[in-house]
Design a protein around this motif. Sequence first.
Motif, mmCIF file in Angstrom:
data_model
loop_
_atom_site.group_PDB
_atom_site.id
_atom_site.type_symbol
_atom_site.label_atom_id
_atom_site.label_comp_id
_atom_site.label_asym_id
_atom_site.label_seq_id
_atom_site.Cartn_x
_atom_site.Cartn_y
_atom_site.Cartn_z
ATOM 1 N N ALA A 85 -41.040 21.430 -65.676
ATOM 2 C CA ALA A 85 -41.227 21.589 -64.242
ATOM 3 C C ALA A 85 -42.547 22.311 -63.996
ATOM 4 N N PRO A 86 -43.149 22.139 -62.827
ATOM 5 C CA PRO A 86 -44.398 22.853 -62.526
ATOM 6 C C PRO A 86 -44.262 24.359 -62.706
ATOM 7 N N GLU A 87 -43.073 24.882 -62.346
ATOM 8 C CA GLU A 87 -42.848 26.322 -62.481
ATOM 9 C C GLU A 87 -42.972 26.781 -63.926
ATOM 10 N N ASP A 88 -42.500 25.951 -64.863
ATOM 11 C CA ASP A 88 -42.549 26.301 -66.281
ATOM 12 C C ASP A 88 -43.984 26.409 -66.772
ATOM 13 N N VAL A 89 -44.805 25.445 -66.380
ATOM 14 C CA VAL A 89 -46.194 25.443 -66.832
ATOM 15 C C VAL A 89 -46.958 26.576 -66.176
#
Length: 244
Positions: free
Chosen positions: A104-108
């Motif tokens: 997910a974008p949050e992870d990156v």
Amino acid sequence: MWPVRQPPARPNRPSPSSPPFNALAARRLRAGLGMGPEHVAYGMRSSYGLPYVTPDLVIAWERGVTHPSSPELTALAGVLWCSPGELIGRPRTLREHRISRGLAPEDVARGAGLELPAYLRMEESGIWRGNERQSAALADVLGLELPDFVAVTGREDKLADLLHSAVTTRWQAYVRPVGKAVPLDRAVVESVLQELHRAYQGQMVATLSWGGGSRESSDNGREFLDRIIDHFWTAVEHCGPPRR
């Protein structure tokens, strides 16, 4: 230490809004599960809330006629019991690398030490603005090899320009600029630039000596320059694993 392998031929992406899709992999995975297109379509409708997916659409994806969007690709991977990365061709952009990793974008953003809005702006614009520490963290989160790291962080065009100049003029003057654009040992950069310069100049001289004429020489030289990035990574690979 960066793992460097020659990148495969770059796929033609259907559009900036859809990731590069590996149609052959999708077909093989479906066949391996003993599923028909109708089973895939049903699974995507019932389990992932995509009521418009039909067997004909699944077949179109598998034939390369059209390409699934990011949500469709994620759902397709779920139905085929695989990761999204197994259905994606060679990623080229930051977004494509993230999708291929199933992140997910949050992870990156968290892994790279960025605020989510800042990361999303970079992903949407295709322009990486992270500092060296954030760039290194990004490479780690996405498992980027050096060629992909250079492409994702927007350095590939600059590298191509430097290499063009290096092989057509004095390569020695471009050791330092290339070393700044790409995190490689100086000895590797020197060896690679010398090899590329020798190959380009040798090809031009040989073509003229064979009586091919200036037009043929120009065509051969242009073809070499058009593939200068691929030639560069091949030469780097032959030099052994570089250090960052």
